[in-house]
Design a protein around this motif. Sequence first.
Motif, short mmCIF file in Angstrom:
data_model
loop_
_atom_site.label_atom_id
_atom_site.label_comp_id
_atom_site.label_asym_id
_atom_site.label_seq_id
_atom_site.Cartn_x
_atom_site.Cartn_y
_atom_site.Cartn_z
N GLY A 206 -13.75 -15.16 20.30
CA GLY A 206 -14.82 -14.69 19.89
C GLY A 206 -14.70 -14.29 18.28
N GLN A 207 -13.49 -14.46 17.86
CA GLN A 207 -13.26 -14.36 16.33
C GLN A 207 -13.90 -15.38 15.84
N LEU A 208 -14.03 -16.36 16.36
CA LEU A 208 -14.86 -17.64 15.79
C LEU A 208 -16.40 -17.32 15.70
N TRP A 209 -16.84 -17.09 17.05
CA TRP A 209 -18.30 -16.62 17.00
C TRP A 209 -18.69 -15.51 16.22
N GLU A 210 -17.89 -14.49 16.08
CA GLU A 210 -18.34 -13.24 15.08
C GLU A 210 -18.25 -13.76 13.84
N ALA A 211 -17.48 -14.54 13.21
CA ALA A 211 -17.61 -15.29 11.88
C ALA A 211 -18.75 -16.04 11.64
N ALA A 212 -19.16 -16.73 12.80
CA ALA A 212 -20.39 -17.64 12.97
C ALA A 212 -21.66 -16.66 12.66
N ALA A 213 -21.57 -15.53 13.54
CA ALA A 213 -22.85 -14.50 13.33
C ALA A 213 -22.81 -13.99 11.99
N ALA A 214 -21.73 -13.66 11.51
CA ALA A 214 -21.67 -12.78 9.95
C ALA A 214 -22.02 -13.97 8.97
N THR A 215 -21.85 -15.24 9.10
CA THR A 215 -22.28 -16.39 8.00
C THR A 215 -23.66 -16.12 8.28
N LEU A 216 -24.28 -16.62 9.58
CA LEU A 216 -25.72 -16.34 9.53
C LEU A 216 -26.50 -15.10 9.09
N ARG A 217 -25.96 -14.04 9.29
CA ARG A 217 -26.58 -12.82 8.74
C ARG A 217 -26.61 -12.87 7.07
N ASP A 218 -25.36 -13.43 6.64
CA ASP A 218 -25.35 -13.55 5.28
C ASP A 218 -26.37 -14.37 4.63
N HIS A 219 -26.93 -15.34 5.40
CA HIS A 219 -28.32 -16.28 5.10
C HIS A 219 -29.42 -15.74 5.48
N GLY A 220 -29.44 -14.34 5.91
CA GLY A 220 -30.63 -13.72 6.30
C GLY A 220 -31.08 -14.22 7.57
N VAL A 221 -30.50 -14.53 8.55
CA VAL A 221 -30.91 -14.91 9.96
C VAL A 221 -30.68 -13.43 10.62
N GLY A 222 -31.82 -13.21 11.39
CA GLY A 222 -31.70 -11.94 12.06
C GLY A 222 -31.11 -12.49 13.44
N ILE A 223 -30.37 -11.46 13.94
CA ILE A 223 -29.67 -11.55 15.45
C ILE A 223 -29.77 -10.45 16.02
N ALA A 224 -30.96 -10.30 17.12
CA ALA A 224 -31.12 -9.29 17.72
C ALA A 224 -30.40 -9.19 19.03
N LEU A 225 -29.84 -8.34 19.23
CA LEU A 225 -28.79 -8.12 20.41
C LEU A 225 -29.54 -7.05 21.33
N ASN A 226 -29.17 -7.22 22.61
CA ASN A 226 -29.79 -6.39 23.70
C ASN A 226 -31.46 -6.84 23.76
N SER A 227 -31.61 -7.66 23.54
CA SER A 227 -33.19 -8.35 23.69
C SER A 227 -33.40 -9.52 24.51
N PRO A 228 -33.30 -9.19 25.74
CA PRO A 228 -33.72 -10.20 26.90
C PRO A 228 -35.17 -10.67 26.66
N ILE A 229 -35.38 -12.04 26.80
CA ILE A 229 -36.52 -12.63 26.79
C ILE A 229 -37.28 -12.58 28.18
N VAL A 230 -38.58 -11.87 28.32
CA VAL A 230 -39.10 -12.08 29.67
C VAL A 230 -40.26 -12.90 29.89
N HIS A 231 -40.92 -13.25 28.74
CA HIS A 231 -42.10 -14.34 28.74
C HIS A 231 -41.68 -15.14 27.39
#
Length: 464
Positions: A206-231
């Motif tokens: 998870g250390q790697l994937w948390e770093a990946a998420a931090a890198t994405l956020r630094d580039h303005g990418v929104g990561i919405a957690l607790n967001s299951p898709i139903v349609h």
Amino acid sequence: MQSSRNPLIIGAGPAGLTAGLELVKRGVTPRIYEASAHVGGLARTPADGDWRIDPGGHRFFTRSEDVADLWRSLLPADQWIAVPRRSAMLVRGHYVQYPLVGRHLLTQMGLHRGARGAGSLMWHRFRRGMGSDHSGSFRDWGRREFGRYWYDLFFDGYVRKTWLTDPEEITSDWANQRIKPIGWRLSRGVDPMDQDVFRYPRHGPGQLWEAAAATLRDHGVGIALNSPIVHARYDGTTWMLEKQNGTTASGDALFSSMPLRSLVDALEPEPPKHIKTIAARLRHRSLITVAVALSKRYDIPYNWVYTPEPHLRVGRIQNYGRWSRDLSPRDWNGTFVGLEYFLLPDSDLWVAGDDGLGAVVEQDLAALGLDASTIERVIVVRSQHAYPIYNSARDRSVVRVRDYLREHYPSLHPMGRNGMHHYDNQDHAMLSAMRSVGRYFGENVDPWQVNSDLGYHEHGVLKR
């Protein structure tokens, strides 16, 4: 110049985060929607204070330089450690090295068992040479490869326990990649297992994937957690995702690592009834990992111990001390293990509370010779869609669903282990994401061909 592309990504596991990183590299800012409260999928590292758990035991090995380069770019060199792989099967009270070694099989469990196993193997090899016994089931593959005696001893019970079905109902495809043949090296010189060394993040995958998420956020990418898709609605040009809370998001393409059958259920307009019926045949195993810290120190010289015998409910045991000392507190000198229970999502153990699970864990610890009275910490991690099941319907079903989606949803890109219902390692999930992004940009690549080599095996020697 800002890109006019506007892709959406379902899932923040290895595939989803890799797709996001690849899109950012090409000047595109996606949005990512994750159903759970964390990133990394099964490759996350849940923590309880200074205790960290790897739910699946993730070896960082790849034959792809693109994947290796991405790993190295996300974590500095001092956050990677070299981990020798040591695995064993616990059978009849003996730890037998896995992958299996011929000289161990002939001597370690007694000469009588060794001779019986060798005779069984020779008979099945003789029959194979005569052209018989060519079924594609796991059971018949295992008997051809190991002989009936050693197959029954090491694999039949383990497959029943971990895949929750008769081995006759499972295809041999995953076995060709995951199970190595017997090593008949007679010399006692250099052991190939001593050269089987993998990279591993100090604080778990998870250390790697948390770093990946931090890198994405630094580039303005929104990561919405607790967001299951139903349609997931498609009008021929635009995708509209509806989350469980009723909010929506639209984009020009959809990258999905959610379970393939769930994706088919979410599509609007609905696919034909026969496609939904086919997708409904795709099944997953769930995983419960129970991390147990024992104050007493036990000498377990293996990363993994497989437990094929039926008197143990646990399917596999991780020895976290062999992965990284940083998974436990610095002053810890006991034993920290992870007991892995494979089950269906509606099974009794999955729906049982922690008290019922605790009784099973204590029974298994006692059977393993580990003193449950020395337990200091217990941490339970549940992973619902951990592994796609390779039953007899899987290949035909996936191909028909894939072909339908390609024809009717050209801007839809299933990827990763669950998105393609394919038993991928995380590097394969990443490659499928990289190729999916390439396809989005018009490249002539096929993500569905990732990890299609039946002879693929994980075996890594680190390059210094």
